[in-house]
Design an enzyme around this catalytic site. Sequence first.
Site, PDB file in Angstrom:
ATOM      1  N   ASP A   1      52.752  40.788 -18.762  1.00 34.72           N
ATOM      2  CA  ASP A   1      51.486  40.083 -19.013  1.00 34.72           C
ATOM      3  C   ASP A   1      51.361  39.950 -20.523  1.00 34.72           C
ATOM      4  OD1 ASP A   1      51.144  40.234 -16.318  1.00 34.72           O
ATOM      5  OD2 ASP A   1      49.448  41.618 -16.355  1.00 34.72           O
TER       6      ASP A   1
ATOM      7  N   ASP B   1      46.586  38.095  -3.273  1.00 34.99           N
ATOM      8  CA  ASP B   1      45.919  39.342  -3.633  1.00 34.99           C
ATOM      9  C   ASP B   1      45.474  40.012  -2.347  1.00 34.99           C
ATOM     10  OD1 ASP B   1      46.254  38.842  -6.279  1.00 34.99           O
ATOM     11  OD2 ASP B   1      44.211  38.162  -6.657  1.00 34.99           O
TER      12      ASP B   1
END
Lengths: 206, 260
Positions: free
Chosen positions: B131, B12
């Site tokens: 997702d 990230d």
Amino acid sequence: MKTIAIIDYGMSNLSSVLKAVEYVAPNDNVIVSSSLKEINNADKIIFPGQGAAKKCMSSINDKNLACVIKKNSIEKPFLGICMGMQVLMDYSDENNGTECLGIIKGKVRRFHKTKDGMKIPHMGWNRVKKKTDHPIWSGIDDNSYFYFVHSYLIEPENKASVIGETEYGEKFCSVIAKDNIVAIQGHPEKSSAIGLKFLKNFIEMS
Amino acid sequence: MPLTKRIIPCLDVDNGRVVKGTKFVDIKDAGDPVEVAKKYNDQGADEITFLDITASSSNRKTILDVVENVASQVFIPLTVGGGISSVSDIRTLLNSGADKITINTAAIKNPNLVSDASEAVGSQCIVVAIDAKRKKVSSSKESWEIYTHGGRNATGIDALKWAEEMEIRGAGELLVTSMDKDGTKEGFDLELMQEINARVNIPTIASGGVGTLEDMYRGIAVGNADAVLAASIFHFGTYTVHEVKEYLSKKGVNVRQVYE
């Protein structure tokens, strides 16, 4: 200081190749070029490529690069990468048939789907078996891994020119050498330390 | 010899720095992206994925510098996701040195983006992130629904049908994250992976829920994934990529081993 020209015919993103060559040849002059003069003046040539055969060949022809590619592949160390290997052949089956540069005798065809669930493109890390000694293999172990992304493969007429072989459903020529030319189906610029060594070996070839 | 199974650490990135945290809580600075990427490359990572979580859109271009810097020093495939909404965004990232991009929300807002992008830059560069979260459709049957915005927004779209549509539209790979398992360390949603792999013929990457080496193995051996992506087990030093590969190799999975 040598000049290494990466041929730009508008078909691919050359930043990865450029960055990797600059990394292994920090003291050389590395240029990305479609200029006939710059390519003719360079000491070594790198010929990358991505995308479909027909578009590649029309870009090469639109930029009048076919002759300069042929001439330079004879005169000085010349490295073809991925599509830059395939279009060196006579002919590709891709896009209902595409005439290629005809620098190496043989053709390009799609992978045979030898079993259900075999995914095409062949994308990921696979081994290259060395078929003969060659300066490009200096310091690289047999069966080293390279990163591949392709759906078509080359079938050269002269089997002795195959210096590396890879298996994906079938054995195919993944590295070829002919006179001043070395060409690889995989992406040395994305194959970590082994790929960098391969590029460095090319830079050091004379 | 089949292709090796790929191990992909995911980083990230916030305002140009690698951050780590759990479920967006306790986010800490975890270093310079080049250094972290080099470390994973040395451990034998097969690819690296960067997820740009920079909140302010005015700071979005910092990811381009990150990609440029990493691509100048780390020579394995780099995938970048987060905040991509157009073919021009994709081209900019590829020109900075990314090899693939991943899109989720933008593909749902505009499925044509997947077709347009694969036509423009090639399928091999386009990874569609799915997702998915389980949803009861009857007392005995469950399906999976697609979520966007990091799992906050339900879309009503069936994940399995979406996977098929994305392949037809030219996605080169699917990155499948189970929102039920993400952050739990209970292992991947293996059933979800199996169902998707039964429907598509493009590579799939399993993500969300890895806690142990056995979880990694099961994602590949039971879930049929071509690659596994994980963040926290690598960032917190639970396992190195090398350890994961040693384990997989002992269990008979074909992986690319790197010996320093």
